[in-house]
Design an enzyme around this catalytic site. Structure first.
Site, PDB file in Angstrom:
ATOM      1  N   ARG A 140       0.821  -1.213   0.000  1.00 24.03           N
ATOM      2  CA  ARG A 140       0.000   0.000   0.000  1.00 24.03           C
ATOM      3  C   ARG A 140       0.854   1.263   0.000  1.00 24.03           C
ATOM      4  NH1 ARG A 140      -5.426  -1.667   2.081  1.00 24.03           N
ATOM      5  NH2 ARG A 140      -6.023   0.490   2.317  1.00 24.03           N
ATOM      6  N   TYR A 143       0.852   4.333  -2.407  1.00 27.77           N
ATOM      7  CA  TYR A 143      -0.250   5.280  -2.205  1.00 27.77           C
ATOM      8  C   TYR A 143      -0.079   6.037  -0.891  1.00 27.77           C
ATOM      9  CZ  TYR A 143      -5.149   6.870  -1.957  1.00 27.77           C
ATOM     10  OH  TYR A 143      -6.306   7.620  -1.861  1.00 27.77           O
ATOM     11  N   ASN A 172     -12.809   6.999   3.651  1.00 31.73           N
ATOM     12  CA  ASN A 172     -13.537   6.217   2.634  1.00 31.73           C
ATOM     13  C   ASN A 172     -14.835   6.904   2.197  1.00 31.73           C
ATOM     14  OD1 ASN A 172     -11.815   4.411   4.292  1.00 31.73           O
ATOM     15  ND2 ASN A 172     -12.496   2.870   2.817  1.00 31.73           N
ATOM     16  N   VAL A 185     -14.663  -1.779  -1.451  1.00 36.90           N
ATOM     17  CA  VAL A 185     -15.607  -2.686  -0.808  1.00 36.90           C
ATOM     18  C   VAL A 185     -17.067  -2.348  -1.131  1.00 36.90           C
ATOM     19  CG1 VAL A 185     -15.660  -1.464   1.437  1.00 36.90           C
ATOM     20  CG2 VAL A 185     -16.087  -3.919   1.338  1.00 36.90           C
ATOM     21  N   GLY A 205     -13.761 -10.126   8.335  1.00 36.52           N
ATOM     22  CA  GLY A 205     -14.731  -9.029   8.219  1.00 36.52           C
ATOM     23  C   GLY A 205     -14.853  -8.186   9.475  1.00 36.52           C
ATOM     24  N   ASP A 269      -3.624  -4.419   5.482  1.00 34.57           N
ATOM     25  CA  ASP A 269      -5.000  -3.899   5.472  1.00 34.57           C
ATOM     26  C   ASP A 269      -5.296  -3.298   6.869  1.00 34.57           C
ATOM     27  OD1 ASP A 269      -7.554  -4.664   3.495  1.00 34.57           O
ATOM     28  OD2 ASP A 269      -8.133  -4.197   5.556  1.00 34.57           O
ATOM     29  N   PRO A 270      -5.599  -1.984   6.943  1.00 32.58           N
ATOM     30  CA  PRO A 270      -5.823  -1.383   8.269  1.00 32.58           C
ATOM     31  C   PRO A 270      -6.963  -2.076   9.022  1.00 32.58           C
ATOM     32  CG  PRO A 270      -5.520   0.318   6.611  1.00 32.58           C
ATOM     33  CD  PRO A 270      -5.633  -0.981   5.871  1.00 32.58           C
ATOM     34  N   GLN A 272      -8.694  -0.852  11.645  1.00 30.55           N
ATOM     35  CA  GLN A 272      -9.769   0.048  12.063  1.00 30.55           C
ATOM     36  C   GLN A 272      -9.531   1.427  11.470  1.00 30.55           C
ATOM     37  OE1 GLN A 272      -9.517   0.303  16.330  1.00 30.55           O
ATOM     38  NE2 GLN A 272      -7.351   0.834  16.315  1.00 30.55           N
ATOM     39  N   ARG A 273     -10.627   2.148  11.249  1.00 28.57           N
ATOM     40  CA  ARG A 273     -10.469   3.497  10.718  1.00 28.57           C
ATOM     41  C   ARG A 273     -11.733   4.310  10.996  1.00 28.57           C
ATOM     42  NH1 ARG A 273      -9.274   3.433   4.780  1.00 28.57           N
ATOM     43  NH2 ARG A 273      -7.112   3.073   5.334  1.00 28.57           N
TER      44      ARG A 273
HETATM   45  P1  NAD Z   1     -10.839   7.939  -9.017  1.00 30.86           P
HETATM   46  O1  NAD Z   1      -9.864   6.876  -9.354  1.00 30.86           O
HETATM   47  O2  NAD Z   1     -12.252   7.772  -9.442  1.00 30.86           O
HETATM   48  O3  NAD Z   1     -10.334   9.351  -9.571  1.00 30.86           O
HETATM   49  C1  NAD Z   1      -9.003   9.677  -9.804  1.00 30.86           C
HETATM   50  C2  NAD Z   1      -8.909  10.377 -11.150  1.00 30.86           C
HETATM   51  O4  NAD Z   1      -7.541  10.763 -11.381  1.00 30.86           O
HETATM   52  C3  NAD Z   1      -9.324   9.490 -12.314  1.00 30.86           C
HETATM   53  O5  NAD Z   1     -10.212  10.197 -13.149  1.00 30.86           O
HETATM   54  C4  NAD Z   1      -8.006   9.174 -13.012  1.00 30.86           C
HETATM   55  O6  NAD Z   1      -8.164   8.912 -14.391  1.00 30.86           O
HETATM   56  C5  NAD Z   1      -7.202  10.432 -12.717  1.00 30.86           C
HETATM   57  N1  NAD Z   1      -5.745  10.234 -12.749  1.00 30.86           N
HETATM   58  C6  NAD Z   1      -5.041   9.250 -12.133  1.00 30.86           C
HETATM   59  N2  NAD Z   1      -3.726   9.405 -12.396  1.00 30.86           N
HETATM   60  C7  NAD Z   1      -3.601  10.508 -13.192  1.00 30.86           C
HETATM   61  C8  NAD Z   1      -2.506  11.163 -13.808  1.00 30.86           C
HETATM   62  N3  NAD Z   1      -1.243  10.715 -13.663  1.00 30.86           N
HETATM   63  N4  NAD Z   1      -2.750  12.267 -14.568  1.00 30.86           N
HETATM   64  C9  NAD Z   1      -4.019  12.723 -14.727  1.00 30.86           C
HETATM   65  N5  NAD Z   1      -5.102  12.136 -14.174  1.00 30.86           N
HETATM   66  C10 NAD Z   1      -4.890  11.037 -13.419  1.00 30.86           C
HETATM   67  O7  NAD Z   1     -10.739   8.143  -7.439  1.00 30.86           O
HETATM   68  P2  NAD Z   1     -11.607   9.033  -6.447  1.00 30.86           P
HETATM   69  O8  NAD Z   1     -12.240   8.127  -5.488  1.00 30.86           O
HETATM   70  O9  NAD Z   1     -12.451   9.998  -7.210  1.00 30.86           O
HETATM   71  O10 NAD Z   1     -10.443   9.809  -5.684  1.00 30.86           O
HETATM   72  C11 NAD Z   1     -10.108  11.160  -6.006  1.00 30.86           C
HETATM   73  C12 NAD Z   1      -9.024  11.637  -5.069  1.00 30.86           C
HETATM   74  O11 NAD Z   1      -9.465  11.549  -3.724  1.00 30.86           O
HETATM   75  C13 NAD Z   1      -7.728  10.826  -5.150  1.00 30.86           C
HETATM   76  O12 NAD Z   1      -6.626  11.700  -5.038  1.00 30.86           O
HETATM   77  C14 NAD Z   1      -7.800   9.923  -3.941  1.00 30.86           C
HETATM   78  O13 NAD Z   1      -6.524   9.574  -3.489  1.00 30.86           O
HETATM   79  C15 NAD Z   1      -8.539  10.808  -2.953  1.00 30.86           C
HETATM   80  N6  NAD Z   1      -9.220   9.994  -1.938  1.00 30.86           N
HETATM   81  C16 NAD Z   1     -10.331   9.258  -2.251  1.00 30.86           C
HETATM   82  C17 NAD Z   1     -10.945   8.470  -1.292  1.00 30.86           C
HETATM   83  C18 NAD Z   1     -12.173   7.654  -1.588  1.00 30.86           C
HETATM   84  O14 NAD Z   1     -12.635   6.921  -0.701  1.00 30.86           O
HETATM   85  N7  NAD Z   1     -12.757   7.728  -2.746  1.00 30.86           N
HETATM   86  C19 NAD Z   1     -10.420   8.426   0.010  1.00 30.86           C
HETATM   87  C20 NAD Z   1      -9.272   9.163   0.288  1.00 30.86           C
HETATM   88  C21 NAD Z   1      -8.692   9.965  -0.692  1.00 30.86           C
HETATM   89  N1  UDP Z   2     -12.792  -5.549   1.326  1.00 23.62           N
HETATM   90  C1  UDP Z   2     -13.537  -6.722   1.394  1.00 23.62           C
HETATM   91  N2  UDP Z   2     -14.064  -7.205   0.240  1.00 23.62           N
HETATM   92  C2  UDP Z   2     -13.907  -6.604  -0.968  1.00 23.62           C
HETATM   93  C3  UDP Z   2     -13.151  -5.398  -1.031  1.00 23.62           C
HETATM   94  C4  UDP Z   2     -12.605  -4.906   0.149  1.00 23.62           C
HETATM   95  O1  UDP Z   2     -13.723  -7.306   2.474  1.00 23.62           O
HETATM   96  O2  UDP Z   2     -14.437  -7.118  -1.966  1.00 23.62           O
HETATM   97  C5  UDP Z   2     -12.244  -5.000   2.584  1.00 23.62           C
HETATM   98  C6  UDP Z   2     -10.781  -4.613   2.533  1.00 23.62           C
HETATM   99  O3  UDP Z   2      -9.955  -5.717   2.868  1.00 23.62           O
HETATM  100  C7  UDP Z   2     -10.715  -3.509   3.571  1.00 23.62           C
HETATM  101  C8  UDP Z   2     -12.085  -2.841   3.485  1.00 23.62           C
HETATM  102  O4  UDP Z   2     -12.936  -3.787   2.844  1.00 23.62           O
HETATM  103  O5  UDP Z   2     -10.572  -4.050   4.855  1.00 23.62           O
HETATM  104  C9  UDP Z   2     -12.087  -1.542   2.687  1.00 23.62           C
HETATM  105  O6  UDP Z   2     -11.463  -1.788   1.455  1.00 23.62           O
HETATM  106  P1  UDP Z   2     -11.377  -0.697   0.299  1.00 23.62           P
HETATM  107  O7  UDP Z   2     -10.491  -1.243  -0.771  1.00 23.62           O
HETATM  108  O8  UDP Z   2     -12.743  -0.255  -0.080  1.00 23.62           O
HETATM  109  O9  UDP Z   2     -10.704   0.576   1.007  1.00 23.62           O
HETATM  110  P2  UDP Z   2      -9.404   0.786   1.909  1.00 23.62           P
HETATM  111  O10 UDP Z   2      -8.868  -0.551   2.362  1.00 23.62           O
HETATM  112  O11 UDP Z   2      -8.454   1.500   1.028  1.00 23.62           O
HETATM  113  O12 UDP Z   2      -9.904   1.587   3.044  1.00 23.62           O
END
Ligand code: NAD
Ligand code: UDP
Ligand code: UDP
Length: 313
Positions: A140, A143, A172, A185, A205, A269-270, A272-273
């Site tokens: 991970r 990221y 999330n 998930v 889970g 995999d974390p 708790q959050r």
């Molecule tokens: P997403 O994957 O749907 O969106 C990311 C977008 O960035 C996509 O459209 C992708 O094509 C574009 N992208 C990726 N790499 C690129 C590059 N090198 N150049 C130009 N474009 C690029 O994800 P999302 O859920 O919409 O997340 C958006 C942002 O929020 C991200 O930075 C993510 O890390 C952050 N974030 C999201 C979550 C979540 O739960 N969805 C949680 C924490 C942080």
């Molecule tokens: N997870 C799961 N089944 C799935 C996808 C994810 O049980 O089909 C679990 C995963 O191991 C994690 C949690 O759900 O513990 C959240 O996963 P996700 O990839 O959505 O987000 P993140 O781990 O980045 O918070």
């Protein structure tokens, strides 16, 4: 204002653009379509205040804007691990380029950081002062460490160049337009329950997550951008659920007879959050308004339409 949204064709970015367009701003949506799609912003194509730029942020680009929402980066573990080195480049070189751009035109810059900077947290819930427990060589880390470096860069541009920055630590987030195959998930469980295939629970889970509906998150991002606090500020819904509880909720909403299958827990995999959102409440007067059941129902309806499946029971 003229506003650049990097990652604007993605899940959160496209919802943010909908709100910014509704407020009358001029929007530059920049995306390389790695995980985003034109579908998400197709309703704005041709609009005089909307411009779509296909570009990879790991390459420099010169644009003139007043604000930058920097969201470009794949967010799902499946996608960010598919090409981990590219994920690091996007977070480090890409964020550097966008900071350089913001510096040149003196634009305010908001970084979409993540709760992943806390790693597998041993402080619960997580306040912004917690420095995290991240494995810097794990699967991970492209990221987690990438986002930590993006935060570092943002704060160094702030200190060295007086750049006006905002840093959001997003927890999330889910909602309509998540890719059905994106591996997260909520999207996995909904797509599986609708298709009648077993829901894949990783580990036993018992690990927890806190799920924020996308419209609440977008409201928080806009308040942060237009407020006075630099951050970092947690944005997320403090409602915490085990993954098993989430599976059961989706069973109840879609198909009570849907099966569960248990798969191995991915490494690092974390366990708790949960966000501590005291700062967001205090300084942004922000807190989530959409409860999980309501947000899931809206997300399920969107998946049914996109997958072409009949409504469930
Ligand atoms: P997403 O994957 O749907 O969106 C990311 C977008 O960035 C996509 O459209 C992708 O094509 C574009 N992208 C990726 N790499 C690129 C590059 N090198 N150049 C130009 N474009 C690029 O994800 P999302 O859920 O919409 O997340 C958006 C942002 O929020 C991200 O930075 C993510 O890390 C952050 N974030 C999201 C979550 C979540 O739960 N969805 C949680 C924490 C942080
Ligand atoms: N997870 C799961 N089944 C799935 C996808 C994810 O049980 O089909 C679990 C995963 O191991 C994690 C949690 O759900 O513990 C959240 O996963 P996700 O990839 O959505 O987000 P993140 O781990 O980045 O918070
Ligand atoms: N950059 C960019 N667009 C701009 C201004 C800068 O993509 O409008 C890039 C630039 O190419 C450099 C990075 O942002 O790679 C950092 O720029 P900065 O001016 O801070 O640093 P320098 O160019 O002096 O290394």
């Amino acid at each position: 204002m003229r506003i650049l949204v990097t990652g604007g064709a993605g899940f959160i970015g496209s919802h943010l653009i909908d709100r910014l367009m509704a407020e009358g701003h001029e929007i530059l949506c920049l995306d390389n379509f790695y995980t985003g799609s034109k579908q998400n912003i197709s309703h704005w194509l041709g609009h005089p205040r909307f411009e779509l730029i296909r570009h990879d942020i790991t390459e420099p680009i010169r644009l003139e804007v007043d604000q930058v929402y920097h969201l470009a980066c794949p967010a799902s573990p499946v996608h960010y691990q598919f090409n981990a080195i590219k994920t690091v480049k996007t977070n480090v070189i890409g964020t550097l380029n966008m900071l350089g751009l913001a510096k040149r035109v003196k634009a305010r810059f908001l970084l979409a950081s993540t709760s992943e900077v806390y790693g597998d947290p041993d402080v619960h819930p997580q306040p912004e002062t917690y420095r995290g427990n991240v494995n810097c060589i794990g699967i991970r880390s492209c990221y987690d460490e990438g986002k930590r470096m993006a935060e570092t860069l943002a704060f160094d541009y702030h200190r060295e160049h007086d750049l006006d920055i905002r840093v959001a630590r997003i927890f999330n987030t889910y909602g309509p337009r998540m890719l059905e195959n994106d591996g997260r998930v909520v999207s996995n469980f909904i797509a599986q329950a609708l298709r009648g295939t077993p829901l894949t629970v990783y580990g036993d889970g018992s690990q927890t997550r806190s799920f924020c509906y996308v419209s609440d998150l977008v409201e928080g991002l806009m308040r942060l951008m237009n407020g006075e606090q630099t951050g970092p500020i947690n944005l997320g819904n403090p409602g915490e659920y085990s993954i098993l509880e989430l599976a059961q909720k989706i069973q109840t909403l879609i198909n009570p007879n849907a099966e569960l299958v248990y798969k191995p827990l991915p490494s690092d995999d974390p366990k708790q959050r949960q966000p501590d959102i005291t700062l967001a409440k205090t300084y942004l007067s922000w807190e989530p308004t959409i409860p999980l059941d309501q947000g899931l129902a809206l997300t399920i309806a969107d998946f049914q339409t996109r997958l072409g499946l009949a409504p469930g029971p």
